[in-house]
Write a protein that holds these residues in place. Structure first.
Motif, PDB file in Angstrom:
ATOM      1  N   THR A   1       0.831  -1.200   0.000  1.00  0.00           N
ATOM      2  CA  THR A   1       0.000   0.000   0.000  1.00  0.00           C
ATOM      3  C   THR A   1       0.866   1.251   0.000  1.00  0.00           C
ATOM      4  O   THR A   1       0.569   2.227  -0.711  1.00  0.00           O
ATOM      5  CB  THR A   1      -0.934  -0.001   1.228  1.00  0.00           C
ATOM      6  N   ALA A   2       1.943   1.260   0.777  1.00  0.00           N
ATOM      7  CA  ALA A   2       2.832   2.419   0.833  1.00  0.00           C
ATOM      8  C   ALA A   2       3.455   2.699  -0.528  1.00  0.00           C
ATOM      9  O   ALA A   2       3.533   3.859  -0.968  1.00  0.00           O
ATOM     10  CB  ALA A   2       3.922   2.187   1.879  1.00  0.00           C
ATOM     11  N   VAL A   3       3.876   1.654  -1.221  1.00  0.00           N
ATOM     12  CA  VAL A   3       4.484   1.830  -2.536  1.00  0.00           C
ATOM     13  C   VAL A   3       3.475   2.417  -3.518  1.00  0.00           C
ATOM     14  O   VAL A   3       3.779   3.328  -4.295  1.00  0.00           O
ATOM     15  CB  VAL A   3       5.036   0.488  -3.048  1.00  0.00           C
ATOM     16  N   ARG A   4       2.259   1.910  -3.498  1.00  0.00           N
ATOM     17  CA  ARG A   4       1.233   2.424  -4.411  1.00  0.00           C
ATOM     18  C   ARG A   4       0.882   3.873  -4.077  1.00  0.00           C
ATOM     19  O   ARG A   4       0.635   4.687  -4.975  1.00  0.00           O
ATOM     20  CB  ARG A   4      -0.002   1.531  -4.369  1.00  0.00           C
ATOM     21  N   LEU A   5       0.856   4.206  -2.791  1.00  0.00           N
ATOM     22  CA  LEU A   5       0.564   5.579  -2.384  1.00  0.00           C
ATOM     23  C   LEU A   5       1.642   6.524  -2.918  1.00  0.00           C
ATOM     24  O   LEU A   5       1.332   7.602  -3.460  1.00  0.00           O
ATOM     25  CB  LEU A   5       0.484   5.651  -0.859  1.00  0.00           C
ATOM     26  N   LEU A   6       2.905   6.135  -2.796  1.00  0.00           N
ATOM     27  CA  LEU A   6       3.981   6.976  -3.311  1.00  0.00           C
ATOM     28  C   LEU A   6       3.900   7.116  -4.828  1.00  0.00           C
ATOM     29  O   LEU A   6       4.188   8.195  -5.378  1.00  0.00           O
ATOM     30  CB  LEU A   6       5.337   6.387  -2.912  1.00  0.00           C
ATOM     31  N   GLY A   7       3.491   6.063  -5.489  1.00  0.00           N
ATOM     32  CA  GLY A   7       3.300   6.158  -6.936  1.00  0.00           C
ATOM     33  C   GLY A   7       2.207   7.151  -7.302  1.00  0.00           C
ATOM     34  O   GLY A   7       2.339   7.898  -8.285  1.00  0.00           O
ATOM     35  N   MET A   8       1.130   7.183  -6.513  1.00  0.00           N
ATOM     36  CA  MET A   8       0.055   8.148  -6.752  1.00  0.00           C
ATOM     37  C   MET A   8       0.549   9.579  -6.547  1.00  0.00           C
ATOM     38  O   MET A   8       0.203  10.485  -7.321  1.00  0.00           O
ATOM     39  CB  MET A   8      -1.122   7.868  -5.818  1.00  0.00           C
ATOM     40  N   ILE A   9       1.367   9.794  -5.509  1.00  0.00           N
ATOM     41  CA  ILE A   9       1.908  11.140  -5.271  1.00  0.00           C
ATOM     42  C   ILE A   9       2.732  11.582  -6.473  1.00  0.00           C
ATOM     43  O   ILE A   9       2.591  12.707  -6.974  1.00  0.00           O
ATOM     44  CB  ILE A   9       2.778  11.153  -3.995  1.00  0.00           C
ATOM     45  N   ASP A  10       3.595  10.710  -6.948  1.00  0.00           N
ATOM     46  CA  ASP A  10       4.470  11.062  -8.064  1.00  0.00           C
ATOM     47  C   ASP A  10       3.683  11.317  -9.346  1.00  0.00           C
ATOM     48  O   ASP A  10       4.117  12.077 -10.217  1.00  0.00           O
ATOM     49  CB  ASP A  10       5.484   9.947  -8.287  1.00  0.00           C
ATOM     50  N   GLN A  11       2.524  10.733  -9.461  1.00  0.00           N
ATOM     51  CA  GLN A  11       1.673  10.957 -10.619  1.00  0.00           C
ATOM     52  C   GLN A  11       0.910  12.272 -10.498  1.00  0.00           C
ATOM     53  O   GLN A  11       0.720  12.991 -11.492  1.00  0.00           O
ATOM     54  CB  GLN A  11       0.684   9.802 -10.758  1.00  0.00           C
TER      55      GLN A  11
END
Length: 397
Positions: free
Chosen positions: A227-237
């Protein structure tokens, strides 16, 4: 009196030999090497005719004995661990050379800008914003050692702490390496700093369910790390939709618990920060960050909570100091300078609470800093010194 650029470079080279590490320096705050460098600097200040003091928090202060108006100039002399030879000390030796050239300048090496023991403890102390309670609360960020016993160990306990009188100064100047590639990539030699960015820092905690990696099916899992990895991916997007040209953001810490190869992470901790010169831009970025966390909680099995853990406001350069630096740069290297923000934070950001401030950058080779390979061409160091002195003369005229 004229500048002595040979003396200026020689002092930089001498400082480089105190705590040498490869081609850089290892001189963390209050280490034996750091204290040696502070005593050496105080001696050089006294030789220049300044009233030299190492105060109770480690600031090395050289007070000009003559009449004003005065300028305050300096930077820091300690280093990051196993780091570069110019970060900070360039501004200190540059300030010392201003005083040796006969300018009415108070010189200061502000203690612990590199935050081994806290955030800007030296410059905060100088403006009266670092209390005895702050000293008691401060800890070494690497070892957890308390600050107050350390001050006693290195011989600073019981010394008075200097507090500056803002009415004494027309402003505060700081010369520094760029710590980036903007000047080098543009083929330029001087950067006139328009302001120092603000920073907002957050802790994001993701809670899942610690479990066995083999026995737990994918349908059942609550993997906090994923979940943390996906959240960081959303921020970068999403951040590119709201940021400005020079905005930056960083995930400086990712910690999983229990951080074992055969266990599904039950908790993830992220420390996330972003920087910009504009409060309006940072407001947009913060709003976006909170919306991303909210959307993650809608989608994911592992909830996330966000907490602000640090905030520093941007500090804009004083218009008169900015004009003096721009005029000096154009006079000494026409067409070879640019105005630019500082993406790194500096003691000038603290001093700006009570004084007009301004900063000058010289190029960093390859943009490298906070690493022992940090370097700047000697001709660029000399030019930076000349521009600093010309700007100081213009301000004092």
């Amino acid at each position: 009196m004229p500048l002595d650029t040979g003396r200026f470079l020689a002092d930089l080279d001498t400082a480089r030999r105190i705590g040498t590490y490869r081609t850089g320096v290892h001189r963390p705050t209050f280490s034996a090497e750091d204290m040696e460098s502070r005593r050496w600097l105080a001696g050089r200040m006294a030789e220049a005719g300044l009233e030299a003091t190492i105060d109770g928090i480690g600031n090395v202060f050289g007070r000009h004995p003559g009449p004003g108006p005065h300028l305050l100039a300096g930077s820091h002399i300690e280093t990051q661990n196993h780091a570069g030879w110019l970060d900070g000390v360039l501004g200190v030796i540059g300030a010392l050379e201003l005083a040796r050239a006969g300018l009415p300048v108070d010189v200061c090496a502000y203690a612990d800008e590199e935050a081994h023991w806290g955030d800007f403890i030296g410059s905060r102390s100088l403006i009266g914003a670092f209390s005895d309670a702050d000293i008691d609360a401060a800890r070494n960020r690497h070892t957890g050692e308390p600050l107050r016993p350390k001050l006693e160990e290195v011989g600073l306990a019981g010394r008075p702490r200097i507090t500056i009188d803002p009415t004494r100064y027309k402003g505060a100047l700081e010369m520094h390496i760029e710590q980036g590639t903007q000047l080098e990539n543009a083929g330029l030699r001087i950067g006139v700093v328009t302001g120092i960015v603000g920073i907002r820092q957050f802790r994001i905690i993701v809670t899942g369910q610690q479990d066995h990696t083999g026995g737990t099916t994918m349908r059942e899992r609550k993997d906090a790390g994923l979940t943390a990895v996906r959240l960081l991916g959303m921020i970068d997007q999403e951040f590119p939709r709201v940021c400005a040209e020079r905005s930056v953001w960083t995930t400086g810490r990712v910690a999983l618990e229990p951080n074992a190869p055969m266990i599904i992470p039950g908790r993830a901790e992220l420390v996330f920060s972003f920087r910009d010169l504009s409060s309006e831009v940072m407001d947009r970025m913060e709003d976006c960050l909170r919306r991303v966390v909210q959307e993650s909680n809608r989608r994911e099995r592992c909830p996330a909570v966000i907490e602000e853990i640090g905030r520093s406001e941007a500090a804009l350069s004083d218009p008169a100091i900015l004009a003096a630096f721009e005029g000096a740069a154009e006079a000494l290297c026409p067409g070879a300078w640019q105005a630019m923000p500082s993406g790194a934070i500096h003691d000038s950001q603290i001093l700006a609470r009570v004084l007009p401030v301004g900063m000058l950058f010289v190029p960093s080779i390859g943009g490298i800093s906070h690493h022992w390979a940090e370097d700047t061409k000697r001709e660029d160091l000399v030019l930076g010194m000349a521009v600093l002195a010309e700007a100081a003369r213009r301000l004092l005229a």
